[in-house]
Design a protein around this motif. Sequence first.
Motif, PDB file in Angstrom:
ATOM      1  N   UNK A  57      41.079  36.753  49.157  1.00 31.14           N
ATOM      2  CA  UNK A  57      40.942  35.371  48.721  1.00 31.14           C
ATOM      3  C   UNK A  57      42.271  34.653  48.589  1.00 31.14           C
ATOM      4  N   UNK A  58      42.191  33.403  48.202  1.00 27.16           N
ATOM      5  CA  UNK A  58      43.392  32.570  48.082  1.00 27.16           C
ATOM      6  C   UNK A  58      43.872  32.456  46.643  1.00 27.16           C
ATOM      7  N   UNK A  59      42.944  32.550  45.691  1.00 27.73           N
ATOM      8  CA  UNK A  59      43.315  32.455  44.278  1.00 27.73           C
ATOM      9  C   UNK A  59      43.631  33.847  43.751  1.00 27.73           C
ATOM     10  N   UNK A  60      44.894  34.112  43.474  1.00 32.87           N
ATOM     11  CA  UNK A  60      45.343  35.425  43.040  1.00 32.87           C
ATOM     12  C   UNK A  60      45.982  35.329  41.660  1.00 32.87           C
ATOM     13  N   UNK A  61      45.858  36.401  40.899  1.00 28.22           N
ATOM     14  CA  UNK A  61      46.457  36.438  39.566  1.00 28.22           C
ATOM     15  C   UNK A  61      46.947  37.852  39.283  1.00 28.22           C
ATOM     16  N   UNK A  62      48.209  37.973  38.922  1.00 25.87           N
ATOM     17  CA  UNK A  62      48.797  39.290  38.686  1.00 25.87           C
ATOM     18  C   UNK A  62      48.260  39.897  37.387  1.00 25.87           C
ATOM     19  N   UNK A  63      47.674  41.108  37.464  1.00 24.37           N
ATOM     20  CA  UNK A  63      47.211  41.763  36.240  1.00 24.37           C
ATOM     21  C   UNK A  63      48.356  42.510  35.564  1.00 24.37           C
ATOM     22  N   UNK A  64      48.157  42.850  34.315  1.00 17.88           N
ATOM     23  CA  UNK A  64      49.105  43.728  33.629  1.00 17.88           C
ATOM     24  C   UNK A  64      48.691  45.176  33.864  1.00 17.88           C
ATOM     25  N   UNK A  65      49.623  46.082  33.674  1.00 16.46           N
ATOM     26  CA  UNK A  65      49.363  47.515  33.816  1.00 16.46           C
ATOM     27  C   UNK A  65      49.394  48.144  32.430  1.00 16.46           C
ATOM     28  N   UNK A  66      48.370  48.920  32.108  1.00 17.03           N
ATOM     29  CA  UNK A  66      48.252  49.508  30.772  1.00 17.03           C
ATOM     30  C   UNK A  66      48.087  51.019  30.882  1.00 17.03           C
ATOM     31  N   UNK A  67      48.344  51.700  29.780  1.00 16.28           N
ATOM     32  CA  UNK A  67      48.196  53.156  29.731  1.00 16.28           C
ATOM     33  C   UNK A  67      46.723  53.538  29.550  1.00 16.28           C
ATOM     34  N   UNK A  68      46.209  54.456  30.339  1.00 15.93           N
ATOM     35  CA  UNK A  68      44.813  54.861  30.170  1.00 15.93           C
ATOM     36  C   UNK A  68      44.620  55.788  28.970  1.00 15.93           C
ATOM     37  N   UNK A 113      42.652  39.310  40.376  1.00 13.97           N
ATOM     38  CA  UNK A 113      43.588  40.399  40.096  1.00 13.97           C
ATOM     39  C   UNK A 113      43.470  41.496  41.147  1.00 13.97           C
ATOM     40  N   UNK A 114      42.237  41.852  41.527  1.00 12.28           N
ATOM     41  CA  UNK A 114      42.048  42.852  42.576  1.00 12.28           C
ATOM     42  C   UNK A 114      42.639  42.365  43.897  1.00 12.28           C
ATOM     43  N   UNK A 115      42.440  41.067  44.172  1.00  8.02           N
ATOM     44  CA  UNK A 115      43.032  40.486  45.373  1.00  8.02           C
ATOM     45  C   UNK A 115      44.542  40.510  45.333  1.00  8.02           C
ATOM     46  N   UNK A 116      45.114  40.277  44.137  1.00  9.50           N
ATOM     47  CA  UNK A 116      46.575  40.317  43.998  1.00  9.50           C
ATOM     48  C   UNK A 116      47.103  41.707  44.343  1.00  9.50           C
ATOM     49  N   UNK A 117      46.449  42.754  43.833  1.00 12.03           N
ATOM     50  CA  UNK A 117      46.889  44.117  44.125  1.00 12.03           C
ATOM     51  C   UNK A 117      46.779  44.393  45.620  1.00 12.03           C
ATOM     52  N   UNK A 118      45.670  43.966  46.234  1.00 11.94           N
ATOM     53  CA  UNK A 118      45.492  44.178  47.672  1.00 11.94           C
ATOM     54  C   UNK A 118      46.602  43.499  48.461  1.00 11.94           C
ATOM     55  N   UNK A 119      46.929  42.263  48.111  1.00 12.12           N
ATOM     56  CA  UNK A 119      47.993  41.544  48.821  1.00 12.12           C
ATOM     57  C   UNK A 119      49.340  42.235  48.662  1.00 12.12           C
ATOM     58  N   UNK A 120      49.589  42.786  47.464  1.00 10.20           N
ATOM     59  CA  UNK A 120      50.840  43.531  47.245  1.00 10.20           C
ATOM     60  C   UNK A 120      50.930  44.754  48.153  1.00 10.20           C
ATOM     61  N   UNK A 121      49.773  45.269  48.555  1.00 12.56           N
ATOM     62  CA  UNK A 121      49.729  46.416  49.464  1.00 12.56           C
ATOM     63  C   UNK A 121      49.593  45.981  50.926  1.00 12.56           C
TER      64      UNK A 121
END
Length: 268
Positions: A140-151, A217-225
């Motif tokens: 998609x075109x609307x992307x938003x960077x998620x934060x990374x947290x400890x599981x 957020x999922x789209x943002x991660x995909x684009x980073x890859x």
Amino acid sequence: MEPIIREAKPRDKPFIEEISRLTWGGEDYLARIFDEWVKDGNFYVLEVDGKVIGTAKLTILPGKVGWIEGLRVHPDYRGRGYGRMIHNFILNLGKKLAEKEVIEALEFATYFLNRESVSMAEKTGFHVRAKFFVMSAPAGETLEEPSVVEPSINDVTLGTFPVGWRFLHRCDETVEWLRKNAVLYELNGLRFIGPKGGATFTALDPGPAVLRELMPAMGWVARELSLDGFDVMIPSAMGAVLPGLRRVGFELWDDKDEPNVLVFRKKI
């Protein structure tokens, strides 16, 4: 020469790249993780007349599980029993590891239309442990960077928990495995998880409204890859939400509204 199965070596990479290029329309991941798997061990190749024509990997997962993955046969050599040969080799390897109390069971996941893998599993004593839907969506075109947290153990919400195309059991050991091999993302208090370097995700709440909010957020991660889209794993019990997921942009890989990922298990 008789076919031989041996541990993979760095020199085998060109053969693996060729097999990978000819698998899944060139989208196979095997070439990308070759170096990592050679380093990890329990990565094997089938060699015929000096040419590597098949592969398989046995990865030790939490809960004393031997996870079978990367079973491939070069398209020019399929239909000759080589896949069965590799499968049986891994079964025997699993028995040896069970005798040493390293593992207690063998497991693997496959697409439901992979008839050869399903048939071999059924003939060699595997049973279906869990079923999932895998669905895809464009970045998609609307992307938003998620934060990374400890599981934590509270994030392992299912008895059989997907991280990409590996499926883990809920136990304390799994949390440590996740910290090393996965990434837990958060956006607006909602969380999803995926393998490091991968874009196949599991939302901790797989409802349509949650996935719609997580799509940027999922789209943002995909684009980073450098990917144009991503996949999500949905438990089979959530089949009723498929129409809602389609409305927000997700599609099944096929036209059948039935679980298309099967997770097999064999106690040894």
